[in-house]
Write a protein that holds these residues in place. Structure first.
Motif, short mmCIF file in Angstrom:
data_model
loop_
_atom_site.label_atom_id
_atom_site.label_comp_id
_atom_site.label_asym_id
_atom_site.label_seq_id
_atom_site.Cartn_x
_atom_site.Cartn_y
_atom_site.Cartn_z
N TYR A 1 0.84 -1.19 0.00
CA TYR A 1 0.00 0.00 0.00
C TYR A 1 0.88 1.24 0.00
O TYR A 1 1.90 1.28 0.67
N ALA A 2 0.44 2.24 -0.75
CA ALA A 2 1.16 3.51 -0.75
C ALA A 2 0.74 4.31 0.47
O ALA A 2 -0.39 4.19 0.95
N ALA A 3 1.65 5.14 0.94
CA ALA A 3 1.34 6.00 2.09
C ALA A 3 0.26 6.99 1.70
O ALA A 3 0.29 7.57 0.61
N MET A 4 -0.73 7.16 2.56
CA MET A 4 -1.85 8.06 2.26
C MET A 4 -1.80 9.33 3.09
O MET A 4 -2.48 10.29 2.78
N SER A 5 -1.05 9.33 4.16
CA SER A 5 -0.93 10.56 4.95
C SER A 5 0.17 11.41 4.33
O SER A 5 1.17 10.90 3.83
N PRO A 6 -0.01 12.74 4.33
CA PRO A 6 0.97 13.61 3.69
C PRO A 6 2.35 13.50 4.33
O PRO A 6 2.49 13.56 5.55
N GLY A 7 3.36 13.29 3.50
CA GLY A 7 4.73 13.20 3.97
C GLY A 7 5.07 11.90 4.67
O GLY A 7 6.17 11.74 5.16
N GLY A 8 4.15 10.96 4.71
CA GLY A 8 4.39 9.70 5.40
C GLY A 8 4.87 8.62 4.44
O GLY A 8 4.85 8.78 3.22
N LYS A 9 5.35 7.54 5.00
CA LYS A 9 5.70 6.37 4.22
C LYS A 9 5.36 5.14 5.03
O LYS A 9 5.41 5.15 6.26
N MET A 10 4.94 4.10 4.33
CA MET A 10 4.55 2.88 5.01
C MET A 10 5.81 2.16 5.50
O MET A 10 6.69 1.83 4.70
N ILE A 11 5.87 1.95 6.81
CA ILE A 11 7.01 1.25 7.38
C ILE A 11 6.52 0.14 8.32
O ILE A 11 5.43 0.24 8.89
N ILE A 12 7.32 -0.87 8.45
CA ILE A 12 7.01 -1.98 9.34
C ILE A 12 7.43 -1.60 10.76
O ILE A 12 8.54 -1.12 10.98
N ASN A 13 6.52 -1.81 11.72
CA ASN A 13 6.76 -1.42 13.11
C ASN A 13 7.11 -2.59 14.00
O ASN A 13 7.97 -2.47 14.86
N ALA A 14 6.39 -3.68 13.86
CA ALA A 14 6.57 -4.82 14.76
C ALA A 14 6.56 -6.11 13.95
O ALA A 14 5.86 -6.21 12.95
N ILE A 15 7.34 -7.07 14.41
CA ILE A 15 7.51 -8.33 13.69
C ILE A 15 7.42 -9.47 14.70
O ILE A 15 7.98 -9.39 15.78
N ARG A 16 6.72 -10.52 14.30
CA ARG A 16 6.70 -11.75 15.10
C ARG A 16 6.99 -12.90 14.15
O ARG A 16 6.25 -13.14 13.21
N VAL A 17 8.08 -13.60 14.42
CA VAL A 17 8.45 -14.76 13.62
C VAL A 17 7.63 -15.93 14.14
O VAL A 17 7.78 -16.34 15.28
N LEU A 18 6.76 -16.47 13.28
CA LEU A 18 5.86 -17.53 13.69
C LEU A 18 6.54 -18.90 13.68
O LEU A 18 6.36 -19.69 14.59
N ASN A 19 7.30 -19.17 12.63
CA ASN A 19 8.00 -20.44 12.53
C ASN A 19 9.15 -20.29 11.55
O ASN A 19 9.60 -19.18 11.30
N LEU B 1 6.17 -15.15 8.99
CA LEU B 1 6.20 -14.14 10.02
C LEU B 1 5.05 -13.18 9.79
O LEU B 1 4.48 -13.12 8.69
N ILE B 2 4.66 -12.48 10.82
CA ILE B 2 3.58 -11.50 10.73
C ILE B 2 4.14 -10.16 11.17
O ILE B 2 4.97 -10.08 12.07
N CYS B 3 3.71 -9.10 10.48
CA CYS B 3 4.21 -7.75 10.76
C CYS B 3 3.03 -6.79 10.80
O CYS B 3 2.01 -7.03 10.16
N ASN B 4 3.21 -5.70 11.52
CA ASN B 4 2.26 -4.61 11.34
C ASN B 4 3.01 -3.41 10.79
O ASN B 4 4.21 -3.28 10.96
N PHE B 5 2.28 -2.56 10.07
CA PHE B 5 2.90 -1.41 9.42
C PHE B 5 1.96 -0.22 9.55
O PHE B 5 0.77 -0.37 9.80
N ILE C 1 1.33 -10.82 6.29
CA ILE C 1 1.87 -12.15 6.54
C ILE C 1 2.92 -12.37 5.46
O ILE C 1 2.62 -12.26 4.27
N LEU C 2 4.13 -12.63 5.89
CA LEU C 2 5.24 -12.82 4.96
C LEU C 2 5.77 -14.24 5.05
O LEU C 2 5.80 -14.85 6.12
N LYS C 3 6.21 -14.73 3.90
CA LYS C 3 6.94 -15.99 3.84
C LYS C 3 8.40 -15.60 3.63
O LYS C 3 8.70 -14.74 2.81
N TYR C 4 9.27 -16.22 4.39
CA TYR C 4 10.68 -15.91 4.21
C TYR C 4 11.46 -17.19 3.94
O TYR C 4 11.10 -18.26 4.41
N THR C 5 12.49 -17.04 3.15
CA THR C 5 13.40 -18.16 2.87
C THR C 5 14.82 -17.63 2.99
O THR C 5 15.09 -16.45 2.76
#
Length: 167
Positions: free
Chosen positions: A107-125, A129-133, A143-147
């Motif tokens: 998603y593109a940032a919708m607030s003026p001068g803002g940018k979407m950034i990841i704040n918190a991360i929980r590695v599930l297995n 992993l799950i993140c909030n932004f 929900i991200l898949k990582y390798t």
């Protein structure tokens, strides 16, 4: 005269002893009531601790640290779980430094001068992993898949995302 002085002394002493007895009894009972109050509070706090421990155990159920299969997989690959989690978090937070925000956030940032950034991360297995932004006003989750590549390079794939509506 001497006998009257002894009698007054005896009466005075008896009154003093009665006063001390009543006073000591009142102090003892007040301390006993206070102690009973403390015992009730301790029981209440023990119950609260038990509830919090159960809640913490439930929250830890979906973490890498408590998944034996995922830990075995990671250890076979030659990684320590704490180091791997720190490496994943560092890699995701480094992506936040890009000018447009984190490229994994769809998603593109919708607030003026803002940018979407990841704040918190929980590695599930060992795969997800799950993140909030957020961008300061709007926020969502990923929900991200990582390798981990052969050369130790992390690759992320967005499995699903969600942007919460504002009121």
């Amino acid at each position: 005269m001497k006998s009257k002085i002894f009698m007054y002394l005896f009466v005075f002493t008896a009154l003093l002893v009665v006063f001390q007895y009543v006073n000591s009894k009142n102090v003892f009972e007040a301390d006993k009531r206070q102690l009973e109050g403390y015992v009730k509070k301790i029981e209440k706090y023990k119950d609260s601790i038990t509830v919090l421990e159960d809640k913490a155990f439930g929250l830890s159920e979906f973490t890498l640290s408590y998944s034996d299969e995922a830990l075995n997989y990671i250890e076979k690959r030659g990684y320590e779980s704490d180091q791997l989690i720190a490496f994943i978090e560092e890699s995701l937070y480094e992506l936040n430094a890009q000018e447009e925000g984190n490229p994994l956030v769809p998603y593109a940032a919708m607030s003026p001068g803002g940018k979407m950034i990841i704040n918190a991360i929980r590695v599930l297995n060992h795969k997800w992993l799950i993140c909030n932004f957020n961008d300061g006003e709007y926020w969502g989750e990923l929900i991200l898949k990582y390798t981990i590549g052969e050369n130790g390079e992390l690759m992320f794939e967005v499995v699903d995302s969600l942007l919460y509506p504002t009121n």
